[in-house]
Design a protein around this motif. Structure first.
Motif, PDB file in Angstrom:
ATOM      1  N   PHE B  59       5.672   8.710  -6.960  1.00 21.02           N
ATOM      2  CA  PHE B  59       4.773   9.274  -5.947  1.00 21.02           C
ATOM      3  C   PHE B  59       3.497   8.432  -5.777  1.00 21.02           C
ATOM      4  N   ALA B  62       4.692   5.624  -3.548  1.00 21.10           N
ATOM      5  CA  ALA B  62       4.896   6.159  -2.190  1.00 21.10           C
ATOM      6  C   ALA B  62       3.542   6.314  -1.493  1.00 21.10           C
ATOM      7  N   GLN B  63       2.546   6.809  -2.230  1.00 25.35           N
ATOM      8  CA  GLN B  63       1.223   7.035  -1.636  1.00 25.35           C
ATOM      9  C   GLN B  63       0.594   5.735  -1.134  1.00 25.35           C
ATOM     10  N   ILE B  66       2.051   5.087   2.198  1.00 27.77           N
ATOM     11  CA  ILE B  66       1.548   6.042   3.184  1.00 27.77           C
ATOM     12  C   ILE B  66       0.106   5.705   3.576  1.00 27.77           C
ATOM     13  N   GLU B 118      11.521  16.326  -2.175  1.00 26.67           N
ATOM     14  CA  GLU B 118      10.150  16.073  -1.721  1.00 26.67           C
ATOM     15  C   GLU B 118       9.937  14.564  -1.500  1.00 26.67           C
ATOM     16  N   LEU B 122       9.105  12.337   2.113  1.00 27.58           N
ATOM     17  CA  LEU B 122       8.071  11.303   2.284  1.00 27.58           C
ATOM     18  C   LEU B 122       8.688  10.004   2.786  1.00 27.58           C
ATOM     19  N   ARG B 123       9.827   9.630   2.194  1.00 25.79           N
ATOM     20  CA  ARG B 123      10.455   8.373   2.566  1.00 25.79           C
ATOM     21  C   ARG B 123      10.931   8.384   4.017  1.00 25.79           C
ATOM     22  N   ASP B 125       9.803  10.206   6.401  1.00 25.46           N
ATOM     23  CA  ASP B 125       8.632  10.217   7.274  1.00 25.46           C
ATOM     24  C   ASP B 125       8.076   8.793   7.431  1.00 25.46           C
ATOM     25  N   TYR B 126       7.983   8.071   6.319  1.00 25.85           N
ATOM     26  CA  TYR B 126       7.479   6.695   6.362  1.00 25.85           C
ATOM     27  C   TYR B 126       8.394   5.825   7.232  1.00 25.85           C
TER      28      TYR B 126
END
Lengths: 191, 191
Positions: B59, B62-63, B66, B118, B122-123, B125-126
């Motif tokens: 995460f 990932a952040q 983002i 979850e 995120l992935r 969406d990116y």
């Protein structure tokens, strides 16, 4: 004998699927035996070990790439044409047997040390032959003068999503995919 | 308190290296405890579980992506410039902390089910925001009319070798690498 070979084939196919879905390390021989309807002890009359299967998958896939580049090197063609043929080779292998290619790409690290060494020799040899085609293109002024290792790894890696994504039912055929990827890598995304 | 944080930091760093070298599944808590000079039971006063560490690595990485795309979307720039900035973002993240990125890329599959869901949200969406920039470029005639998903995955995957290959001592700087990869993907290899 024919029946025994069929059973062995089935064991290899189911093992490849398990390795793909759960990873090699997390796949147990018991689980594989369950999948093919055998007791674990009987499974060993068909295979020597779990690693025998991983070895076969990795070296069979490697052989497909080697056979491919053997043919491509012999072509009476420009470096651009050879590069196109190499990209097509990777796409064909990834779409024809995506399960094996996933295991080959993601699980080779788990080969035991001696076998891993042998595998890495094959891989380095393949990569150096691929790079020679790029170098030749740069030398002839056919390709831009970029670092050949960067070009090699960028191109080699750029198709490493197809084996996850491609399914025979997709609207795009392997030929459509090949056309777009070759355009992107050889001519660039920009108009 | 300061001392405890430092110890926790060390645990996370050593865990990331073990996950990178051996894989998440093959790394035991005992081994991690040995690395940081603690008994396994004492390790649990610093961390809740092995998975807590994997979650944090995945995460946190990932952040970074983002945060990067948040900034890039806000730029007053053409799709080509935004795409260049996205490629640069991937290269920066891969070269600044290659250990974490390797774990993020290779080991996310081992997150437990709810957390994995979850992570995949995120992935996706990116990826969809990345694809929108490509689509915009095609719409404006700035990019060639190739399938946006093929372009997205080819570009996203094409930099997934840097975290294995790049070491701060390399003759090529991240800026050199960025220049060559952008040239290859945006303008193409062919002269």
């Amino acid at each position: 004998m024919a029946k025994k070979q069929t059973r062995k084939q089935l064991i290899f196919e189911e093992a490849a699927k398990l390795f793909r879905d759960k990873g090699y390390l997390a796949t147990s021989v018991r689980e594989l035996a369950d999948k093919v309807g055998l007791e674990p002890s009987s499974l060993y009359s068909h295979i020597k070990s779990k690693e025998e299967i991983l070895q076969k998958i990795c070296f069979d896939s490697a052989q497909k790439f080697i056979d491919g580049i053997n043919e491509i090197e012999k072509l009476n063609a420009t470096p651009s044409e050879k590069l196109k043929a190499l990209i097509a080779l990777h796409i064909t292998i990834a779409t024809e047997d995506s399960t094996s290619v996933t295991v080959f790409n993601d699980e080779w690290r788990h080969l035991s040390q001696d076998v891993l060494k042998e595998f890495l020799v094959l891989r380095r040899d393949y990569e150096s032959r691929f790079k020679n085609i790029i170098k030749k293109g740069i030398e002839l002024g056919e390709f831009k003068n970029i670092n050949p290792s960067i070009a090699l790894y960028t191109i080699l890696t750029s198709v490493r999503w197809l084996h996850y994504w491609y399914k025979p039912g997709r609207q795009l055929s392997p030929t459509d995919i090949e056309k777009d990827i070759c355009t992107l890598l050889i001519k660039g995304l920009k108009e």
